[in-house]
Design a protein around this motif. Sequence first.
Motif, PDB file in Angstrom:
ATOM      1  N   GLN A 157       0.847  -1.192   0.000  1.00  0.00           N
ATOM      2  CA  GLN A 157       0.000   0.000   0.000  1.00  0.00           C
ATOM      3  C   GLN A 157       0.881   1.239   0.000  1.00  0.00           C
ATOM      4  O   GLN A 157       1.938   1.267   0.642  1.00  0.00           O
ATOM      5  N   SER A 158       0.443   2.255  -0.718  1.00  0.00           N
ATOM      6  CA  SER A 158       1.094   3.560  -0.727  1.00  0.00           C
ATOM      7  C   SER A 158       0.042   4.602  -0.386  1.00  0.00           C
ATOM      8  O   SER A 158      -0.944   4.753  -1.119  1.00  0.00           O
ATOM      9  N   LEU A 159       0.224   5.278   0.752  1.00  0.00           N
ATOM     10  CA  LEU A 159      -0.722   6.294   1.175  1.00  0.00           C
ATOM     11  C   LEU A 159      -0.092   7.664   0.990  1.00  0.00           C
ATOM     12  O   LEU A 159       0.972   7.936   1.547  1.00  0.00           O
ATOM     13  N   PRO A 160      -0.713   8.549   0.238  1.00  0.00           N
ATOM     14  CA  PRO A 160      -0.144   9.887   0.044  1.00  0.00           C
ATOM     15  C   PRO A 160      -0.240  10.713   1.315  1.00  0.00           C
ATOM     16  O   PRO A 160      -1.036  10.425   2.215  1.00  0.00           O
ATOM     17  N   GLY A 161       0.574  11.738   1.395  1.00  0.00           N
ATOM     18  CA  GLY A 161       0.532  12.666   2.519  1.00  0.00           C
ATOM     19  C   GLY A 161      -0.598  13.659   2.321  1.00  0.00           C
ATOM     20  O   GLY A 161      -0.368  14.823   1.962  1.00  0.00           O
ATOM     21  N   THR A 162      -1.821  13.225   2.566  1.00  0.00           N
ATOM     22  CA  THR A 162      -3.004  14.047   2.335  1.00  0.00           C
ATOM     23  C   THR A 162      -3.098  15.176   3.362  1.00  0.00           C
ATOM     24  O   THR A 162      -2.480  15.111   4.430  1.00  0.00           O
ATOM     25  N   PRO A 163      -3.889  16.215   3.073  1.00  0.00           N
ATOM     26  CA  PRO A 163      -4.053  17.299   4.050  1.00  0.00           C
ATOM     27  C   PRO A 163      -4.622  16.790   5.361  1.00  0.00           C
ATOM     28  O   PRO A 163      -5.455  15.880   5.395  1.00  0.00           O
ATOM     29  N   ALA A 164      -4.168  17.378   6.460  1.00  0.00           N
ATOM     30  CA  ALA A 164      -4.711  17.031   7.766  1.00  0.00           C
ATOM     31  C   ALA A 164      -6.166  17.461   7.844  1.00  0.00           C
ATOM     32  O   ALA A 164      -6.562  18.468   7.237  1.00  0.00           O
ATOM     33  N   PRO A 165      -6.992  16.702   8.587  1.00  0.00           N
ATOM     34  CA  PRO A 165      -8.420  17.039   8.681  1.00  0.00           C
ATOM     35  C   PRO A 165      -8.655  18.220   9.621  1.00  0.00           C
ATOM     36  O   PRO A 165      -9.081  18.060  10.761  1.00  0.00           O
ATOM     37  N   ARG A 166      -8.376  19.393   9.116  1.00  0.00           N
ATOM     38  CA  ARG A 166      -8.557  20.610   9.887  1.00  0.00           C
ATOM     39  C   ARG A 166      -8.819  21.747   8.893  1.00  0.00           C
ATOM     40  O   ARG A 166      -8.441  21.670   7.718  1.00  0.00           O
ATOM     41  N   ALA A 167      -9.453  22.791   9.349  1.00  0.00           N
ATOM     42  CA  ALA A 167      -9.821  23.889   8.457  1.00  0.00           C
ATOM     43  C   ALA A 167      -8.609  24.504   7.785  1.00  0.00           C
ATOM     44  O   ALA A 167      -8.685  24.949   6.631  1.00  0.00           O
ATOM     45  N   ASP A 168      -7.476  24.543   8.480  1.00  0.00           N
ATOM     46  CA  ASP A 168      -6.261  25.124   7.914  1.00  0.00           C
ATOM     47  C   ASP A 168      -5.261  24.037   7.503  1.00  0.00           C
ATOM     48  O   ASP A 168      -4.068  24.286   7.378  1.00  0.00           O
ATOM     49  N   GLY A 169      -5.726  22.817   7.305  1.00  0.00           N
ATOM     50  CA  GLY A 169      -4.852  21.695   7.002  1.00  0.00           C
ATOM     51  C   GLY A 169      -4.144  21.825   5.667  1.00  0.00           C
ATOM     52  O   GLY A 169      -4.715  22.319   4.687  1.00  0.00           O
ATOM     53  N   VAL A 170      -2.915  21.378   5.630  1.00  0.00           N
ATOM     54  CA  VAL A 170      -2.129  21.330   4.397  1.00  0.00           C
ATOM     55  C   VAL A 170      -1.663  19.893   4.196  1.00  0.00           C
ATOM     56  O   VAL A 170      -1.825  19.029   5.060  1.00  0.00           O
TER      57      VAL A 170
END
Length: 447
Positions: free
Chosen positions: A95-108
């Motif tokens: 499995q390869s999981l991308p570094g998705t945005p953090a679950p927050r309003a200001d997430g990057v």
Amino acid sequence: MRRTVALAAAVPLALTLALPATGAPSAGPSRPHAPAVVTTDNETPVLYDDDEGGNASGDDPAIWVHPKHSDRSIVIVTAKEGGLRVYDLDSRELQSLPGTPAPRADGVDGRYNNVDIAYGLRVGGRTVDVAVASDRYNDQLRFFTIDPAGSRAATPLREVTAPEQRFLFSPDRETVEEEQTAYGVAVWQPRKGETYAVVTREGATTVATARITPRADGTIAYTGVEHLEMPDSFPLPDGDTWVPCEEPGVGPQLEGVAVDQRSDVLYATQEDVGLWRIPLPLGSGDPRLIDEVADFGIHDVYDEETEECVPVDPDPPGLGGPNLVADAEGVDVYYGRGRVGYVIVSSQGDDRFAVYSTMGHNRPLGTFRVAGDGVDEINGSDGLAVTNRVVGDYREGLLVTHDEPETGPGVDPERDATNFSYVDWGQVADALGLQVSTDWGNDPRLR
């Protein structure tokens, strides 16, 4: 509530041990004894830290041991901006999981630096094991449940991070952008129903703990962040004070952390200083510097033109020991019988690994390096993980370590390449005369 724990009298206590084995200053950096040599023939696919490779730079591994079928165990690694990777025991990518945005309003987008395993959490009405990763770009923890099928699962990991988690070290998003944020991570499970993460801070000497709190909706949060400030300067035997040289605005950071679950002791590497032993909870006892890097005490100045630290004395005397050459990086604990155990540390500066006892004053037991058998040898190791459990064909335990640069067959030498190698712990035990035991592990369900 955030609470800062004072270091109190820890500095004088710790630094009485910051001397060579003879107890007196050395005439120069100690020469290490010739390391034992073990081999590896099993390594993961290469990761490339460029646009074509998804900016994947390997850093830190964790080993998840299947409770009934050890051959279904998996290895989870961080790839920084490249996210996470999951491998089976033959080092095949599952499995390869991308570094998705953090679950927050200001997430990057996330940058996952280190990872560890929390066993037996009650999440959304079921008991699961969880991969806990530090996210540098969002200064927080990220959580991923592990499918109990392990390597046979179609998707071994699934993110369950609760939304709007607080920053671990930063007061606001603007401060997060300065990137003195969540760095190393280790899981501490002192008793049933209690799980904590221990986190270090990039570019600073702060260590934090946070209680991991599963929620009824199937997500995982953390609460009760507490901080401990570790030393950034050190008194020397001649009465002088040594400040490790870093670029302006940066402190002598700690990264690698591992918890001895039997004794509630944190082992932490301060990269340019050495290996620390820190009682848990934070503030419950004095930290102690177990061993120092070879150039401990050498006075350097930062050259802004070359962006390098240059010794003030052209022939500088070092006060450190023979076991570690900066950077001191990855660290983990192998559990033996009774109270016997071993702390394994990556000596990144000279491509070795140092081993210390978990008992008494943590005496050094030797060093080793990893040669390749059909693959390249281990260089510049950053993170590492070890288990004493039977893991597939690794009947006496498994060591997984980062390798940089990866230089094996078929690797593009013009690209920044990393990967991870698997080492049979039995080889290390034989080479250094260490004990092997597969009875006790960091899974609290085994205790």
